[in-house]
Enzyme design. Structure first.
Site, PDB file in Angstrom:
ATOM      1  N   HIS A  49       0.808  -1.225   0.000  1.00  0.00           N
ATOM      2  CA  HIS A  49       0.000   0.000   0.000  1.00  0.00           C
ATOM      3  C   HIS A  49       0.839   1.272   0.000  1.00  0.00           C
ATOM      4  CE1 HIS A  49      -3.717  -2.198   0.492  1.00  0.00           C
ATOM      5  NE2 HIS A  49      -3.261  -2.807   1.559  1.00  0.00           N
ATOM      6  N   GLU A 152      -7.587 -11.884   5.702  1.00  0.00           N
ATOM      7  CA  GLU A 152      -8.276 -10.608   5.488  1.00  0.00           C
ATOM      8  C   GLU A 152      -9.428 -10.705   4.494  1.00  0.00           C
ATOM      9  OE1 GLU A 152      -5.449  -7.709   4.060  1.00  0.00           O
ATOM     10  OE2 GLU A 152      -4.238  -9.246   3.101  1.00  0.00           O
ATOM     11  N   ASP A 178      -9.160  -4.835   5.532  1.00  0.00           N
ATOM     12  CA  ASP A 178      -9.718  -5.529   4.370  1.00  0.00           C
ATOM     13  C   ASP A 178     -10.774  -6.540   4.781  1.00  0.00           C
ATOM     14  OD1 ASP A 178      -8.531  -4.533   1.900  1.00  0.00           O
ATOM     15  OD2 ASP A 178      -6.626  -5.170   2.750  1.00  0.00           O
TER      16      ASP A 178
END
Length: 265
Positions: A49, A152, A178
Site C-alpha cells: 500500500h 483478510e 480488508d
C-alpha cells in the site's frame, strides 16, 4: 562455542512478549533508521500500500543493519518469486497478504525456507552480506526468518484452522481493514463481526501453537488485544506517527491541521 544468533522478534514471541512494528511507507532512510532505534522491534516495510520499491527495501536493510529493529516486508501479492526477492535483499520476515486457503499458506511457508523444507532459491549473496550470522546464513535464515500470513477475506475464515495448522507459518495476522470490507462493513474495524472473526483467528492460532497478530490502535485498545492473547502488532505508519506528534505539539497552542485546498490547473 558462540551462541547462534536469534531474531529478537522470535525471541520475544517465544517468551510471550508482544512485538510492535512501525509501518514504513516512505523511502527516507533517515526515517527508517530512526524508527529502528526508538523502541520498535521490527519495521513493517509496506510494499502493498505504498510506493516502496525493492531497491528501497534493500537500502533500508543496509541502513538499519545492526540496529535494534529488524526489517520485515509485506508483499503486494502472495507469490514465491516476490518473497524470494525481498528475502534475497536481506529482510528478516515476510508478510503475505490475502492468504485465504491452506494452499496459499503452504506456498508462503515454503517460499521462506530452503529445500528440503521449502522452495526458496539459493541466490542470497546480498542477504548473506548483511545477515547477523553470515557464516551460517542458510541454517540461520531457515531458523530465524518469520512467515506471517494475513487473514483478510471472509472466505479465509472457513479455512482458518487449516491455515493456522500449516507447518512453517509463524504468525496468523488478522487484517481487520480488508476483512471489514470483505464482510460488507467498509472499514468498520471495531464492528462486532470483525471482532468475532478476530477471536476465531486467535483461537485457531493458539490451538496450533502459532502467534496471532493484528493492527495496533490506541494504547488502551492494544493492551486489550494483548490481554486477549495477541502478540504481533503492526503499529501506525511513519507518516501517521509524524502527524500525531505534530498535532500533539501544536494543538495546545490552538493550532489545528490546515484543511486541504484543491488546486485547479
Amino acid at each position: 562455542m558462540d551462541t547462534p544468533w536469534e531474531s529478537p522478534v522470535r525471541r520475544r514471541l517465544r517468551e510471550s512478549q508482544p512485538v510492535f512494528g512501525c509501518t514504513i511507507t516512505t523511502s527516507s532512510l533517515d526515517v527508517a533508521a530512526r524508527a529502528a532505534t526508538v523502541g520498535f522491534h521490527f519495521l513493517w516495510l509496506e510494499l502493498e500500500h505504498s510506493p516502496l520499491t525493492l531497491e528501497t527495501v534493500r537500502n533500508i536493510v543496509l541502513a538499519t543493519r545492526d540496529l535494534p529493529a529488524v526489517p520485515f516486508a509485506r508483499l503486494p501479492v502472495t507469490e514465491t518469486w516476490t518473497a524470494k526477492r525481498v528475502l534475497d535483499a536481506g529482510v528478516h520476515g515476510v508478510v503475505f497478504p490475502f492468504v485465504s486457503t491452506p494452499a496459499l499458506a503452504n506456498q508462503a511457508a515454503a517460499a521462506c525456507r530452503y529445500p528440503p523444507q521449502g522452495r526458496r532459491g539459493s541466490g542470497a549473496s546480498l542477504a548473506t552480506a548483511c545477515w547477523p550470522d553470515p557464516d551460517s546464513y542458510y541454517d540461520s535464515a531457515d531458523h530465524n526468518i518469520m512467515t506471517v500470513v494475513v487473514v483478510e477475506e471472509a472466505a479465509a475464515l472457513a479455512h482458518v484452522e487449516e491455515i493456522a495448522a500449516t507447518p512453517g507459518v509463524d504468525v496468523v495476522f488478522v487484517g481487520t481493514g480488508d476483512l471489514s470490507f470483505s464482510l460488507g462493513l467498509r472499514g468498520q474495524q471495531q464492528h462486532p463481526q470483525v471482532e468475532e472473526a478476530a477471536s476465531a483467528v486467535l483461537a485457531a492460532a493458539r490451538r496450533h501453537g502459532k502467534i496471532a497478530g493484528r493492527p495496533a490502535g490506541s494504547t488502551e485498545q492494544t493492551q486489550r488485544y494483548i490481554d486477549q492473547g495477541f502478540l504481533f502488532f503492526q503499529a501506525p505508519s511513519d507518516l501517521a506517527l509524524f502527524e500525531t506528534g505534530a498535532h500533539g505539539f501544536l494543538s495546545p497552542h490552538g493550532i489545528q491541521p490546515a484543511r486541504r485546498q484543491r488546486t485547479l490547473y
